[in-house]
Scaffold this motif. Structure first.
Motif, PDB file in Angstrom:
ATOM      1  N   SER A  33      64.912  57.622 -27.193  1.00  0.00           N
ATOM      2  CA  SER A  33      64.738  56.178 -27.298  1.00  0.00           C
ATOM      3  C   SER A  33      64.602  55.740 -28.742  1.00  0.00           C
ATOM      4  O   SER A  33      64.233  56.537 -29.624  1.00  0.00           O
ATOM      5  N   ARG A  34      64.902  54.454 -28.986  1.00  0.00           N
ATOM      6  CA  ARG A  34      64.599  53.822 -30.259  1.00  0.00           C
ATOM      7  C   ARG A  34      63.195  53.213 -30.266  1.00  0.00           C
ATOM      8  O   ARG A  34      62.756  52.665 -31.276  1.00  0.00           O
ATOM      9  N   ASP A  35      62.531  53.300 -29.143  1.00  0.00           N
ATOM     10  CA  ASP A  35      61.195  52.726 -29.024  1.00  0.00           C
ATOM     11  C   ASP A  35      60.132  53.793 -29.257  1.00  0.00           C
ATOM     12  O   ASP A  35      60.384  54.992 -29.106  1.00  0.00           O
ATOM     13  N   PRO A  36      58.918  53.377 -29.609  1.00  0.00           N
ATOM     14  CA  PRO A  36      57.853  54.343 -29.890  1.00  0.00           C
ATOM     15  C   PRO A  36      57.427  55.084 -28.633  1.00  0.00           C
ATOM     16  O   PRO A  36      57.559  54.588 -27.519  1.00  0.00           O
ATOM     17  N   LYS A  37      56.911  56.272 -28.847  1.00  0.00           N
ATOM     18  CA  LYS A  37      56.483  57.133 -27.751  1.00  0.00           C
ATOM     19  C   LYS A  37      55.496  56.418 -26.826  1.00  0.00           C
ATOM     20  O   LYS A  37      55.517  56.628 -25.612  1.00  0.00           O
ATOM     21  N   THR A  95      67.824  65.057 -19.876  1.00  0.00           N
ATOM     22  CA  THR A  95      67.418  63.994 -20.799  1.00  0.00           C
ATOM     23  C   THR A  95      67.347  62.634 -20.103  1.00  0.00           C
ATOM     24  O   THR A  95      68.143  62.330 -19.217  1.00  0.00           O
ATOM     25  N   ILE A  96      66.386  61.838 -20.554  1.00  0.00           N
ATOM     26  CA  ILE A  96      66.170  60.475 -20.074  1.00  0.00           C
ATOM     27  C   ILE A  96      66.406  59.525 -21.246  1.00  0.00           C
ATOM     28  O   ILE A  96      65.780  59.677 -22.304  1.00  0.00           O
ATOM     29  N   LEU A  97      67.310  58.579 -21.074  1.00  0.00           N
ATOM     30  CA  LEU A  97      67.460  57.518 -22.065  1.00  0.00           C
ATOM     31  C   LEU A  97      66.548  56.372 -21.649  1.00  0.00           C
ATOM     32  O   LEU A  97      66.698  55.812 -20.559  1.00  0.00           O
ATOM     33  N   TYR A  98      65.598  56.029 -22.505  1.00  0.00           N
ATOM     34  CA  TYR A  98      64.592  55.019 -22.174  1.00  0.00           C
ATOM     35  C   TYR A  98      64.813  53.745 -22.983  1.00  0.00           C
ATOM     36  O   TYR A  98      65.070  53.781 -24.193  1.00  0.00           O
ATOM     37  N   HIS A  99      64.653  52.596 -22.299  1.00  0.00           N
ATOM     38  CA  HIS A  99      64.747  51.291 -22.955  1.00  0.00           C
ATOM     39  C   HIS A  99      63.742  50.350 -22.295  1.00  0.00           C
ATOM     40  O   HIS A  99      63.559  50.377 -21.070  1.00  0.00           O
ATOM     41  N   THR A 100      63.091  49.522 -23.101  1.00  0.00           N
ATOM     42  CA  THR A 100      62.154  48.545 -22.558  1.00  0.00           C
ATOM     43  C   THR A 100      62.691  47.132 -22.720  1.00  0.00           C
ATOM     44  O   THR A 100      63.244  46.781 -23.769  1.00  0.00           O
ATOM     45  N   LYS A 101      62.497  46.315 -21.706  1.00  0.00           N
ATOM     46  CA  LYS A 101      62.893  44.914 -21.753  1.00  0.00           C
ATOM     47  C   LYS A 101      62.053  44.143 -22.771  1.00  0.00           C
ATOM     48  O   LYS A 101      62.422  43.036 -23.187  1.00  0.00           O
ATOM     49  N   ASN A 102      60.948  44.737 -23.209  1.00  0.00           N
ATOM     50  CA  ASN A 102      60.112  44.085 -24.206  1.00  0.00           C
ATOM     51  C   ASN A 102      60.837  43.894 -25.536  1.00  0.00           C
ATOM     52  O   ASN A 102      60.384  43.113 -26.386  1.00  0.00           O
ATOM     53  N   ARG A 103      61.939  44.570 -25.724  1.00  0.00           N
ATOM     54  CA  ARG A 103      62.768  44.338 -26.906  1.00  0.00           C
ATOM     55  C   ARG A 103      63.426  42.961 -26.839  1.00  0.00           C
ATOM     56  O   ARG A 103      63.908  42.458 -27.832  1.00  0.00           O
ATOM     57  N   GLY A 104      63.477  42.390 -25.656  1.00  0.00           N
ATOM     58  CA  GLY A 104      64.046  41.062 -25.492  1.00  0.00           C
ATOM     59  C   GLY A 104      65.331  41.040 -24.694  1.00  0.00           C
ATOM     60  O   GLY A 104      65.648  40.047 -24.037  1.00  0.00           O
ATOM     61  N   ARG A 105      66.100  42.131 -24.745  1.00  0.00           N
ATOM     62  CA  ARG A 105      67.387  42.174 -24.065  1.00  0.00           C
ATOM     63  C   ARG A 105      67.584  43.529 -23.401  1.00  0.00           C
ATOM     64  O   ARG A 105      66.956  44.517 -23.770  1.00  0.00           O
ATOM     65  N   ILE A 106      68.480  43.543 -22.425  1.00  0.00           N
ATOM     66  CA  ILE A 106      68.933  44.801 -21.841  1.00  0.00           C
ATOM     67  C   ILE A 106      70.323  45.052 -22.424  1.00  0.00           C
ATOM     68  O   ILE A 106      71.331  44.584 -21.905  1.00  0.00           O
ATOM     69  N   ASN A 107      70.356  45.770 -23.527  1.00  0.00           N
ATOM     70  CA  ASN A 107      71.616  46.008 -24.230  1.00  0.00           C
ATOM     71  C   ASN A 107      71.798  47.496 -24.503  1.00  0.00           C
ATOM     72  O   ASN A 107      71.719  47.965 -25.632  1.00  0.00           O
TER      73      ASN A 107
END
Length: 201
Positions: free
Chosen positions: A11-15, A61-73
Protein backbone atom coordinates in the motif's frame (compact mmCIF):
# COMPACT_ATOMS: atom_id res chain seq x y z
CA UNK A 1 -2.46 -29.91 5.22
CA UNK A 2 -1.21 -27.16 2.90
CA UNK A 3 1.63 -24.84 3.78
CA UNK A 4 0.85 -21.53 5.42
CA UNK A 5 0.93 -18.35 3.35
CA UNK A 6 3.53 -15.68 3.97
CA UNK A 7 1.34 -12.63 3.45
CA UNK A 8 2.47 -9.18 2.35
CA UNK A 9 0.20 -6.13 2.53
CA UNK A 10 1.13 -3.62 -0.18
CA UNK A 11 0.00 0.00 0.00
CA UNK A 12 0.85 3.68 -0.31
CA UNK A 13 -0.89 4.19 3.01
CA UNK A 14 0.70 3.90 6.46
CA UNK A 15 0.73 0.59 8.27
CA UNK A 16 -1.64 1.96 10.91
CA UNK A 17 -4.37 2.17 8.27
CA UNK A 18 -4.46 -1.58 7.84
CA UNK A 19 -3.48 -2.79 11.31
CA UNK A 20 -6.98 -4.27 11.47
CA UNK A 21 -6.11 -6.65 8.60
CA UNK A 22 -2.95 -7.79 10.35
CA UNK A 23 -4.91 -8.34 13.55
CA UNK A 24 -7.59 -10.24 11.66
CA UNK A 25 -5.10 -12.60 10.04
CA UNK A 26 -3.64 -13.43 13.46
CA UNK A 27 -7.01 -14.58 14.85
CA UNK A 28 -7.97 -18.21 15.39
CA UNK A 29 -9.94 -18.17 12.16
CA UNK A 30 -6.89 -17.45 10.01
CA UNK A 31 -3.74 -18.31 11.93
CA UNK A 32 -3.63 -21.87 10.56
CA UNK A 33 -3.49 -20.41 7.04
CA UNK A 34 -1.09 -17.51 7.61
CA UNK A 35 2.57 -17.78 8.56
CA UNK A 36 3.76 -15.21 11.10
CA UNK A 37 2.52 -11.62 11.14
CA UNK A 38 1.69 -10.26 7.66
CA UNK A 39 4.48 -8.03 6.36
CA UNK A 40 3.75 -4.37 5.53
CA UNK A 41 5.19 -3.38 2.14
CA UNK A 42 5.21 0.33 1.45
CA UNK A 43 4.82 1.54 -2.15
CA UNK A 44 6.23 4.85 -3.34
CA UNK A 45 7.30 6.33 -6.66
CA UNK A 46 10.94 5.84 -5.77
CA UNK A 47 11.21 2.39 -4.17
CA UNK A 48 10.23 0.06 -7.02
CA UNK A 49 13.25 -2.23 -6.59
CA UNK A 50 12.69 -2.50 -2.83
CA UNK A 51 8.98 -3.15 -3.41
CA UNK A 52 9.79 -5.91 -5.89
CA UNK A 53 12.28 -7.56 -3.54
CA UNK A 54 9.98 -7.49 -0.52
CA UNK A 55 6.93 -8.59 -2.45
CA UNK A 56 8.85 -11.48 -4.05
CA UNK A 57 9.62 -12.86 -0.59
CA UNK A 58 5.90 -13.38 0.06
CA UNK A 59 3.65 -16.15 -1.21
CA UNK A 60 0.40 -14.16 -1.04
CA UNK A 61 -0.15 -10.42 -1.38
CA UNK A 62 -2.94 -7.99 -0.50
CA UNK A 63 -3.19 -4.63 -2.24
CA UNK A 64 -4.73 -2.26 0.31
CA UNK A 65 -6.44 1.09 -0.32
CA UNK A 66 -8.53 3.29 1.96
CA UNK A 67 -11.40 5.51 0.86
CA UNK A 68 -10.07 8.03 3.38
CA UNK A 69 -7.73 9.17 0.61
CA UNK A 70 -10.84 10.67 -0.95
CA UNK A 71 -11.18 8.50 -4.05
CA UNK A 72 -11.24 4.89 -5.15
CA UNK A 73 -8.55 5.10 -7.81
CA UNK A 74 -6.81 1.74 -7.93
CA UNK A 75 -6.45 1.24 -11.71
CA UNK A 76 -7.69 2.43 -15.12
CA UNK A 77 -8.89 5.88 -13.99
CA UNK A 78 -7.37 9.36 -13.87
CA UNK A 79 -4.50 9.48 -11.36
CA UNK A 80 -4.85 5.78 -10.58
CA UNK A 81 -2.35 4.67 -7.93
CA UNK A 82 -1.63 1.01 -8.56
CA UNK A 83 -1.73 0.11 -12.27
CA UNK A 84 1.86 -1.10 -12.51
CA UNK A 85 2.08 -2.46 -8.96
CA UNK A 86 -1.02 -4.66 -9.20
CA UNK A 87 0.10 -6.05 -12.54
CA UNK A 88 3.54 -6.82 -11.10
CA UNK A 89 2.00 -8.49 -8.05
CA UNK A 90 -0.05 -10.74 -10.33
CA UNK A 91 2.87 -11.66 -12.57
CA UNK A 92 5.09 -12.38 -9.58
CA UNK A 93 2.65 -14.17 -7.28
CA UNK A 94 0.09 -15.58 -9.69
CA UNK A 95 -3.42 -14.19 -9.93
CA UNK A 96 -4.83 -16.69 -7.39
CA UNK A 97 -2.43 -15.30 -4.78
CA UNK A 98 -3.41 -11.63 -5.06
CA UNK A 99 -6.46 -9.84 -3.65
CA UNK A 100 -7.49 -6.18 -3.38
CA UNK A 101 -8.97 -4.73 -0.17
CA UNK A 102 -10.66 -1.32 0.00
CA UNK A 103 -11.95 -0.06 3.34
CA UNK A 104 -13.56 2.91 5.09
CA UNK A 105 -16.42 2.86 2.59
CA UNK A 106 -19.97 3.99 3.23
CA UNK A 107 -21.26 1.18 1.01
CA UNK A 108 -19.46 -2.17 0.97
CA UNK A 109 -22.17 -4.14 -0.80
CA UNK A 110 -22.00 -6.23 -3.96
CA UNK A 111 -23.48 -3.48 -6.14
CA UNK A 112 -20.66 -1.13 -5.16
CA UNK A 113 -18.10 -3.84 -5.88
CA UNK A 114 -19.57 -4.40 -9.33
CA UNK A 115 -19.54 -0.68 -10.01
CA UNK A 116 -15.84 -0.46 -9.15
CA UNK A 117 -14.99 -3.48 -11.28
CA UNK A 118 -16.84 -2.06 -14.28
CA UNK A 119 -14.75 1.10 -14.28
CA UNK A 120 -11.48 -0.42 -13.03
CA UNK A 121 -11.36 -3.68 -14.95
CA UNK A 122 -7.70 -4.37 -14.24
CA UNK A 123 -8.61 -5.21 -10.64
CA UNK A 124 -10.37 -8.33 -11.89
CA UNK A 125 -7.64 -9.01 -14.44
CA UNK A 126 -4.71 -8.86 -12.03
CA UNK A 127 -6.30 -10.19 -8.80
CA UNK A 128 -8.62 -13.03 -7.88
CA UNK A 129 -10.97 -11.07 -5.61
CA UNK A 130 -12.02 -7.56 -4.55
CA UNK A 131 -13.03 -7.17 -0.90
CA UNK A 132 -14.89 -4.09 0.32
CA UNK A 133 -15.23 -3.16 3.99
CA UNK A 134 -17.14 -0.24 5.46
CA UNK A 135 -16.23 1.54 8.68
CA UNK A 136 -19.00 -0.39 10.43
CA UNK A 137 -17.69 -3.68 8.99
CA UNK A 138 -14.35 -2.97 10.65
CA UNK A 139 -16.08 -2.36 13.99
CA UNK A 140 -17.88 -5.69 13.63
CA UNK A 141 -14.61 -7.47 12.85
CA UNK A 142 -12.81 -5.81 15.77
CA UNK A 143 -15.57 -6.95 18.12
CA UNK A 144 -14.91 -10.51 17.04
CA UNK A 145 -18.60 -11.24 16.67
CA UNK A 146 -20.12 -12.75 13.53
CA UNK A 147 -23.38 -10.88 13.88
CA UNK A 148 -23.27 -9.51 10.33
CA UNK A 149 -23.96 -12.14 7.69
CA UNK A 150 -22.31 -10.21 4.87
CA UNK A 151 -19.13 -9.60 6.85
CA UNK A 152 -18.95 -13.23 7.89
CA UNK A 153 -19.43 -14.28 4.27
CA UNK A 154 -16.51 -12.11 3.20
CA UNK A 155 -14.25 -13.49 5.92
CA UNK A 156 -15.18 -17.04 4.97
CA UNK A 157 -14.34 -16.26 1.35
CA UNK A 158 -10.99 -14.79 2.39
CA UNK A 159 -10.17 -17.88 4.41
CA UNK A 160 -11.10 -20.08 1.45
CA UNK A 161 -8.77 -18.12 -0.86
CA UNK A 162 -5.89 -18.40 1.61
CA UNK A 163 -6.55 -22.11 2.00
CA UNK A 164 -6.41 -22.65 -1.76
CA UNK A 165 -3.47 -20.32 -2.38
CA UNK A 166 -1.09 -21.99 -4.79
CA UNK A 167 2.61 -21.89 -5.37
CA UNK A 168 3.79 -19.06 -7.58
CA UNK A 169 2.87 -19.76 -11.16
CA UNK A 170 3.80 -18.47 -14.58
CA UNK A 171 1.39 -15.65 -15.28
CA UNK A 172 -1.46 -15.95 -17.77
CA UNK A 173 -4.44 -13.65 -18.11
CA UNK A 174 -7.76 -15.36 -17.49
CA UNK A 175 -9.21 -16.32 -20.86
CA UNK A 176 -5.88 -15.82 -22.66
CA UNK A 177 -2.71 -17.84 -23.08
CA UNK A 178 0.62 -16.31 -22.19
CA UNK A 179 -0.49 -12.80 -22.94
CA UNK A 180 2.06 -10.41 -21.44
CA UNK A 181 1.52 -7.65 -23.95
CA UNK A 182 -0.79 -5.46 -21.84
CA UNK A 183 1.28 -2.53 -20.65
CA UNK A 184 -0.07 0.39 -18.67
CA UNK A 185 1.12 3.89 -19.34
CA UNK A 186 3.14 5.47 -16.58
CA UNK A 187 1.04 7.75 -14.45
CA UNK A 188 1.90 10.21 -11.74
CA UNK A 189 0.94 8.73 -8.41
CA UNK A 190 0.29 10.27 -5.05
CA UNK A 191 2.41 9.12 -2.12
CA UNK A 192 1.11 9.36 1.42
CA UNK A 193 2.49 12.53 3.04
CA UNK A 194 5.12 12.18 5.76
CA UNK A 195 5.27 8.43 5.26
CA UNK A 196 8.18 6.26 6.20
CA UNK A 197 9.15 3.09 4.38
CA UNK A 198 8.29 -0.16 6.04
CA UNK A 199 10.61 -3.14 5.87
CA UNK A 200 10.46 -6.70 7.10
CA UNK A 201 11.36 -7.16 10.73
Amino acid sequence: MGKKCLVGICSRDPKESYDWIQDLLKTERFKKKVKDTPHPIYISNSNSSEFMKMMSNCTFTILYHTKNRGRINITDVTDSLYDAELELMCKTQGRDNVIVVIDDLDDSGSDEAERILRTQESIKKWSCELFLFSKQDKVTIADGKSTDGQVDKKLSRLREILKKAKKKQKFTVRGEKGDNSHKHKSKKKEDHPNEEKYVFS
